[in-house]
Design an enzyme around this catalytic site. Structure first.
Site, mmCIF file in Angstrom:
data_model
loop_
_atom_site.group_PDB
_atom_site.id
_atom_site.type_symbol
_atom_site.label_atom_id
_atom_site.label_comp_id
_atom_site.label_asym_id
_atom_site.label_seq_id
_atom_site.Cartn_x
_atom_site.Cartn_y
_atom_site.Cartn_z
ATOM 1 N N GLY A 115 0.821 -1.193 0.000
ATOM 2 C CA GLY A 115 0.000 0.000 0.000
ATOM 3 C C GLY A 115 0.860 1.250 0.000
ATOM 4 O O GLY A 115 2.058 1.208 0.210
ATOM 5 N N GLY A 116 0.214 2.393 -0.257
ATOM 6 C CA GLY A 116 0.920 3.667 -0.204
ATOM 7 C C GLY A 116 1.354 4.166 -1.566
ATOM 8 O O GLY A 116 0.947 3.652 -2.609
ATOM 9 N N ALA A 166 9.011 5.686 7.497
ATOM 10 C CA ALA A 166 7.927 5.374 6.562
ATOM 11 C C ALA A 166 7.412 3.961 6.813
ATOM 12 O O ALA A 166 8.138 3.092 7.291
ATOM 13 C CB ALA A 166 8.409 5.509 5.120
ATOM 14 N N HIS A 199 14.318 4.352 -0.917
ATOM 15 C CA HIS A 199 15.196 3.526 -0.093
ATOM 16 C C HIS A 199 16.628 3.736 -0.559
ATOM 17 O O HIS A 199 16.888 3.903 -1.756
ATOM 18 C CB HIS A 199 14.851 2.044 -0.201
ATOM 19 C CG HIS A 199 13.535 1.681 0.401
ATOM 20 N ND1 HIS A 199 13.142 2.113 1.652
ATOM 21 C CD2 HIS A 199 12.514 0.923 -0.081
ATOM 22 C CE1 HIS A 199 11.943 1.622 1.921
ATOM 23 N NE2 HIS A 199 11.536 0.903 0.887
ATOM 24 N N TYR A 256 4.827 6.694 -3.425
ATOM 25 C CA TYR A 256 6.255 6.522 -3.695
ATOM 26 C C TYR A 256 7.076 6.628 -2.408
ATOM 27 O O TYR A 256 6.810 7.477 -1.552
ATOM 28 C CB TYR A 256 6.745 7.577 -4.685
ATOM 29 C CG TYR A 256 6.330 7.318 -6.104
ATOM 30 C CD1 TYR A 256 6.913 6.299 -6.854
ATOM 31 C CD2 TYR A 256 5.341 8.090 -6.704
ATOM 32 C CE1 TYR A 256 6.524 6.052 -8.165
ATOM 33 C CE2 TYR A 256 4.947 7.862 -8.010
ATOM 34 C CZ TYR A 256 5.543 6.839 -8.736
ATOM 35 O OH TYR A 256 5.156 6.601 -10.020
ATOM 36 N N CYS A 266 5.677 9.639 -0.080
ATOM 37 C CA CYS A 266 4.377 9.164 0.402
ATOM 38 C C CYS A 266 3.256 10.151 0.094
ATOM 39 O O CYS A 266 2.232 10.181 0.785
ATOM 40 C CB CYS A 266 4.437 8.855 1.898
ATOM 41 S SG CYS A 266 5.617 7.543 2.295
ATOM 42 N N GLY A 283 7.050 -3.514 5.223
ATOM 43 C CA GLY A 283 7.196 -3.104 6.610
ATOM 44 C C GLY A 283 7.493 -1.631 6.784
ATOM 45 O O GLY A 283 6.643 -0.793 6.514
ATOM 46 N N PHE A 284 8.749 -1.303 7.175
ATOM 47 C CA PHE A 284 9.053 0.074 7.560
ATOM 48 C C PHE A 284 10.453 0.461 7.107
ATOM 49 O O PHE A 284 11.280 -0.385 6.749
ATOM 50 C CB PHE A 284 8.940 0.238 9.080
ATOM 51 C CG PHE A 284 10.003 -0.498 9.862
ATOM 52 C CD1 PHE A 284 11.234 0.088 10.132
ATOM 53 C CD2 PHE A 284 9.777 -1.785 10.329
ATOM 54 C CE1 PHE A 284 12.213 -0.578 10.847
ATOM 55 C CE2 PHE A 284 10.753 -2.469 11.046
ATOM 56 C CZ PHE A 284 11.978 -1.863 11.301
ATOM 57 N N SER A 285 10.720 1.758 7.147
ATOM 58 C CA SER A 285 12.081 2.268 6.984
ATOM 59 C C SER A 285 12.281 3.421 7.949
ATOM 60 O O SER A 285 11.356 4.202 8.213
ATOM 61 C CB SER A 285 12.344 2.723 5.542
ATOM 62 O OG SER A 285 11.461 3.764 5.177
#
Length: 220
Positions: free
Chosen positions: A75-76, A145, A81, A78, A176, A158-160
């Protein structure tokens, strides 16, 4: 290590290619669903790249440096990373952890906030915005994020958390979909942005994340 025996905690050295990570996540999620593998928390770094979520708007991608762009399937919108950013992928079985995606995301946010707190960052959620935030007024910025996908009740992605990335790289997108605020990092805040320190904080606070999921599942 504060991780239960039924969860693998993996830390990859160096830079992991995004396509390889995506293939690994897909295979591991299937194996978890079929009962052939442990759940997984995977901490890694990627080379510079952008990922497009299912709500990505092409008008929000500028990419002057020509970084590769991947359709992530999460989901989400741009997300960037790159080196100096701790990425965490979670392959968890929500069928035994509450079967509530909103609660999973809320608990994940809480884990990030707790870990950042141990690193000296006063981090928080902001109503109506995705991600984890810090600072006030002109100094308010995004430091973490979140983007997840759930298939057959197994989580992916997951996350960053921005430790010490090149923040100019975020200028290639509207992160985002939020154009009114900037991004920051531990290093930009004058704090320790090392991977090792961040990983230790994530490990110490991981049990509270699992406890939040367990508490939520009892309420559900």
């Amino acid at each position: 290590m504060m991780v239960p025996d039924d969860i693998e905690w993996r830390v990859s050295e160096g830079l992991t290619l995004y396509a390889d990570a995506l293939a690994e996540m897909e295979a591991r999620a299937l194996a978890v669903r079929e009962g052939h593998a442990k759940e997984l928390v995977w901490l890694l770094e990627h080379p510079p790249l952008f990922t497009a979520g299912t709500s990505a708007d092409p008008a929000e991608l500028f990419n002057p440096m020509g970084f590769p762009v991947f359709n992530a399937g999460r989901g989400g919108r741009y997300t960037y990373h790159g080196p100096g950013q701790r990425v965490g992928y979670l392959i968890l079985d929500l069928e035994k952890r509450g079967k509530d995606v909103r609660r999973f995301v809320h608990s994940l946010e809480g884990w990030m906030i707790a870990a950042l707190g141990e690193l000296g960052v006063d981090a928080r959620r902001e109503s109506g915005r995705i991600g984890i935030w810090t600072g006030e007024g002109v100094n308010e910025a995004k430091i973490g994020a979140i983007g997840v996908r759930v298939r057959r009740w197994v989580t992916m992605h997951g996350f960053s958390i921005n430790l010490s990335p090149d923040l100019s790289h975020f200028g290639g997108i509207v992160p985002c979909g939020i154009a009114d605020f900037g991004v920051t990092s531990l290093a930009a805040l004058g704090l320790d942005g090392s991977l090792e320190t961040a990983d230790e904080a994530l490990c110490r606070t991981f049990p509270s994340f699992l406890n939040d999921l367990a508490a939520d599942s009892q309420v559900a």
